[in-house]
Write an enzyme that holds these catalytic residues in place. Structure first.
Site, short mmCIF file in Angstrom:
data_model
loop_
_atom_site.label_atom_id
_atom_site.label_comp_id
_atom_site.label_asym_id
_atom_site.label_seq_id
_atom_site.Cartn_x
_atom_site.Cartn_y
_atom_site.Cartn_z
N ARG A 293 -0.12 5.82 16.90
CA ARG A 293 -0.97 6.84 16.30
C ARG A 293 -1.82 7.47 17.40
NH1 ARG A 293 0.15 5.65 11.14
NH2 ARG A 293 -0.21 3.58 10.27
N LYS B 262 -11.49 0.21 -0.06
CA LYS B 262 -11.57 1.65 -0.26
C LYS B 262 -11.06 1.95 -1.66
CE LYS B 262 -7.31 2.44 2.42
NZ LYS B 262 -7.03 1.21 3.20
N SER C 124 0.80 -1.21 0.00
CA SER C 124 0.00 0.00 0.00
C SER C 124 0.84 1.27 0.00
CB SER C 124 -0.95 -0.05 1.19
OG SER C 124 -1.89 0.99 1.09
N HIS C 125 0.73 2.07 1.07
CA HIS C 125 1.39 3.37 1.11
C HIS C 125 2.84 3.25 1.58
CE1 HIS C 125 -0.11 2.37 5.02
NE2 HIS C 125 0.78 3.17 5.54
N LYS D 44 -1.94 -10.06 0.46
CA LYS D 44 -3.15 -10.35 1.24
C LYS D 44 -4.13 -11.14 0.40
CE LYS D 44 -5.73 -6.11 0.37
NZ LYS D 44 -6.70 -5.19 0.96
N GLU E 188 -12.41 5.92 6.42
CA GLU E 188 -11.45 5.98 7.51
C GLU E 188 -10.72 7.31 7.44
OE1 GLU E 188 -9.67 1.98 8.72
OE2 GLU E 188 -9.38 2.03 6.57
N THR F 185 -10.34 -0.21 13.09
CA THR F 185 -9.53 0.20 11.94
C THR F 185 -9.30 -0.97 10.99
OG1 THR F 185 -8.44 1.96 13.15
CG2 THR F 185 -7.24 1.03 11.29
N ASP G 107 -5.94 2.65 -3.31
CA ASP G 107 -7.18 2.65 -2.52
C ASP G 107 -7.34 3.89 -1.64
OD1 ASP G 107 -5.21 1.89 -0.76
OD2 ASP G 107 -6.21 0.07 -0.06
N ARG G 108 -6.28 4.69 -1.49
CA ARG G 108 -6.40 5.91 -0.68
C ARG G 108 -6.61 7.13 -1.57
NH1 ARG G 108 -2.55 5.76 4.59
NH2 ARG G 108 -2.96 3.59 5.12
N ASP H 191 -2.55 6.40 -3.37
CA ASP H 191 -1.38 5.74 -2.78
C ASP H 191 -0.84 4.61 -3.65
OD1 ASP H 191 -3.46 3.95 -2.33
OD2 ASP H 191 -2.60 3.23 -0.45
N ASP I 11 -1.24 1.41 -3.89
CA ASP I 11 -2.13 0.41 -4.50
C ASP I 11 -3.48 1.00 -4.92
OD1 ASP I 11 -2.80 0.77 -1.80
OD2 ASP I 11 -3.70 -1.21 -1.65
C1 VG1 Z 1 -3.44 1.96 8.31
C2 VG1 Z 1 -4.62 2.89 8.49
C3 VG1 Z 1 -5.92 2.13 8.33
C4 VG1 Z 1 -5.93 1.45 6.95
C5 VG1 Z 1 -4.70 0.57 6.81
C6 VG1 Z 1 -4.59 -0.03 5.43
O1 VG1 Z 1 -3.49 0.95 9.29
O2 VG1 Z 1 -4.56 3.52 9.74
O3 VG1 Z 1 -7.00 3.02 8.47
O4 VG1 Z 1 -7.08 0.66 6.83
O5 VG1 Z 1 -3.52 1.36 7.03
O6 VG1 Z 1 -4.58 0.94 4.43
P1 VG1 Z 1 -2.60 1.01 10.64
O7 VG1 Z 1 -2.86 -0.28 11.34
O8 VG1 Z 1 -1.20 1.21 10.20
O9 VG1 Z 1 -3.10 2.20 11.39
V1 VG1 Z 1 -3.59 0.71 3.07
O10 VG1 Z 1 -4.03 1.89 1.93
O11 VG1 Z 1 -2.11 0.78 3.80
O12 VG1 Z 1 -3.98 -0.85 2.62
CO CO Z 2 -3.50 1.45 0.09
#
Ligand code: VG1
Ligand code: CO
Length: 547
Positions: free
Chosen positions: A500, A380, A117-118, A130, A367, A348, A285-286, A281, A283
């Protein structure tokens, strides 16, 4: 087809976090590491011959090698149909859509998505994997718990020797008993967006001279954004910047926030700022939404989308309900109350929205971490949020800033900020959380930052559809005046722990709606740091990122 059974020793660290298994790329490159986890996934998923597995990733370093391995393992495990995005690419929302839509009218049984992801990519970055179930959404906790156990006790995995195959050639490839379908990663997704949004109205908005910039951050949304924004909606070439996906995201951190999407932020806050800016981001989804010199918090964005949903063709009939993750601000709750629809508060992670969406109890969800989505897929969806905003701007004929300020005037404002402390030693992070847990009984009734604590707890959630219980999802301090402070540990980091801290206050006094967030929340931030003794435990005087 020759199938080899390879002995392996299990890995104790293969427990998925908030969103799949994320580790350093070098960890995934260890012999048998990926294979071990994939075997556990395939065992748990238990696809039957004839069922389809969707496969794709965000294109980060190691994506292609991993796809090749997974195809060979799928064949060895009796899977007969795999659908993969060309080049091994699929954005997370596009993968979710492909699972739901399937091939030839047959929904797929599930999908494997390769992404961290990010998180940064590259040889020195992160990699991830996943499993999504047949509804298109991330596998629920019960599945990932079983997965972790299995990955921790496997003794062998199976892999087939297959003829060479080219992921860049569209069409059907027959590989032993496996049919591999290489599909365009963008087309089906773009069609879905055309069904949901008024492309004619958005096109007309752009023709009237409305200007926009989309930053794909050298990640997966580049090809999607070029096709949808530039080709189908007619935005000028160059509207999408950093449009070419790169294995290391160009060395950047593909996280669409004010810190990491700085190129976009500088333009939107500069002299020649366009009307609208957005980023996605790694992948896809953000999303981050910006107006001209104006930042929309993700929590406000969800509330605005909910309040304006009936302006958008796909949501014209109204919303069944909405949901937000617990740390997300309560701005959407106010809208739901006004609309007379249910509002759910979940832990979350997108997996907790799946049951509510499947049961038809919610239509929109989101979120605070720049994630917004709906029942159109089970993830998302970054570009979806961008199009939703453009559709609302076109329908209302107002700027982003006017829409948000108008929203505050009508519903009140939830000031919101999040402080992240990344790569903190795990012991220190655990000490912060333990220290807070020890105070839960004594906090109610106390005054912090001039406000009275009405409740202090460790958030637990009972899924209203299947009754599954998830505990210890974050420490909450709720104040009598609607303010909140939340503490939790990230489940997506790959180095030490990330703390966080989420801080929110509710404001309905029109005189104070325009305050800047930092000053509106300063006293609550102080209170959060004091009550948690965060600086003392971690030695950190400043957070790594403030959003
Ligand atoms: C983070 C975010 C959460 C989101 C998750 C996956 O998780 O806070 O809201 O669903 O990333 O997003 P954490 O456990 O690091 O707070 V992505 O776009 O990284 O799949
Ligand atoms: Co993502």
């Amino acid at each position: 087809m020759v199938v080899k059974t390879v002995p392996t020793s299990p890995f104790a660290d293969q427990r998925p976090g908030t969103s799949g298994l994320r580790k350093r790329t070098t960890v995934f490159q260890q012999p048998h590491y990926l294979e071990n986890f994939v075997q556990a996934v395939l065992d748990e998923a238990a696809l039957q011959p004839g069922q389809t597995l969707v496969l794709g990733g965000d294109g980060r370093f190691h994506n292609r090698e991993a796809i090749h391995t997974i195809v060979r393992m799928a064949a060895a495990n009796g899977i007969t149909h795999v659908v993969v995005g060309r080049g091994g690419l699929l954005s997370t929302p596009a993968a979710s859509h492909l699972i739901r839509r399937g091939v030839n009218g047959q929904p797929a049984a599930g999908g494997i998505i390769l992404s961290a992801s990010h998180n940064p990519g590259g040889a020195d970055g992160d990699f991830g994997i996943k499993y999504n179930t047949g509804n298109g959404g991330p596998a629920p906790e019960a599945f990932t718990n079983r997965l972790a156990e299995r990955a921790g006790s496997l003794t062998a995995y199976r892999v087939a020797e297959l003829p060479a195959f080219d992921l860049d050639v569209l069409g059907t490839h027959t590989l032993g008993s496996l049919t591999l379908e290489v599909v365009d990663p963008v087309v089906a997704y773009a069609q879905l967006m055309e069904q949901l949004f008024d492309f004619g109205a958005i096109r007309a908005l752009l023709t009237r001279g409305f200007t926009l910039r989309f930053d794909a951050m050298h990640a997966i949304t580049g090809p999607y954004a070029v096709e949808i924004l530039e080709r189908r909606l007619g935005a000028p070439a160059g509207t999408v910047i950093n449009a070419v996906p790169l294995p290391d995201f160009g060395g950047g951190h593909p996280d669409p926030n004010l810190t990491y999407a700085h190129e976009l932020v500088e333009e939107l806050f500069g002299e020649q700022a366009p009307d609208f800016g957005a980023a996605s981001d790694g992948d896809g989804d953000r999303n981050m939404i910006l107006g001209r010199r104006f930042f929309v918090t993700p929590s406000d964005s969800l509330a605005v989308l909910a309040a304006n949903a009936t302006l958008v063709p796909g949501y014209r009939e109204g919303l069944a309900g909405v949901a937000r993750s617990m740390p997300t601000s309560a701005a959407v709750d106010v809208v739901a109350e006004r609309l007379g629809i249910p509002c759910f508060e979940t832990p979350t992670g997108w997996k907790f929205f799946g049951n509510l969406l499947d049961a038809g109890r919610i239509t929109l969800c989101g979120e605070e971490s720049f994630g917004t989505g709906s029942n159109h897929v089970r993830e998302k969806d970054g570009l979806w949020a961008v199009l939703f905003w453009l559709n609302i701007v076109a329908a209302r004929g107002e700027s982003v800033e006017q829409i948000v300020r108008g929203h505050w005037a009508e519903y009140g404002r939830n000031f919101y900020t999040r402080y992240d402390y990344e790569a903190v030693p795990s012991d220190a992070a655990n000490a912060v959380m333990a220290g807070l847990r020890a105070q839960l009984d004594s906090l109610p009734g106390r005054t912090l930052a001039g406000r009275v604590v009405s409740q202090a707890d460790d958030f637990a959630y009972t899924d209203p559809v299947d009754g599954a219980v998830s505990r210890q999802q974050g420490i909450r301090l709720l104040f009598q005046d609607g303010a909140r402070i939340v503490f939790r540990l990230s489940g997506t980091g790959t180095e030490g722990a990330t703390i966080r801290v989420y801080i929110e206050s509710r404001e309905t006094n029109v005189e104070r709606l325009g305050l800047d967030t930092a000053s509106a929340l300063a006293d609550l931030v102080d209170a959060a740091l004091t009550v948690s003794a965060l600086r003392e435990h971690t030695g950190r005087s400043e957070p790594t990122v403030i959003t």
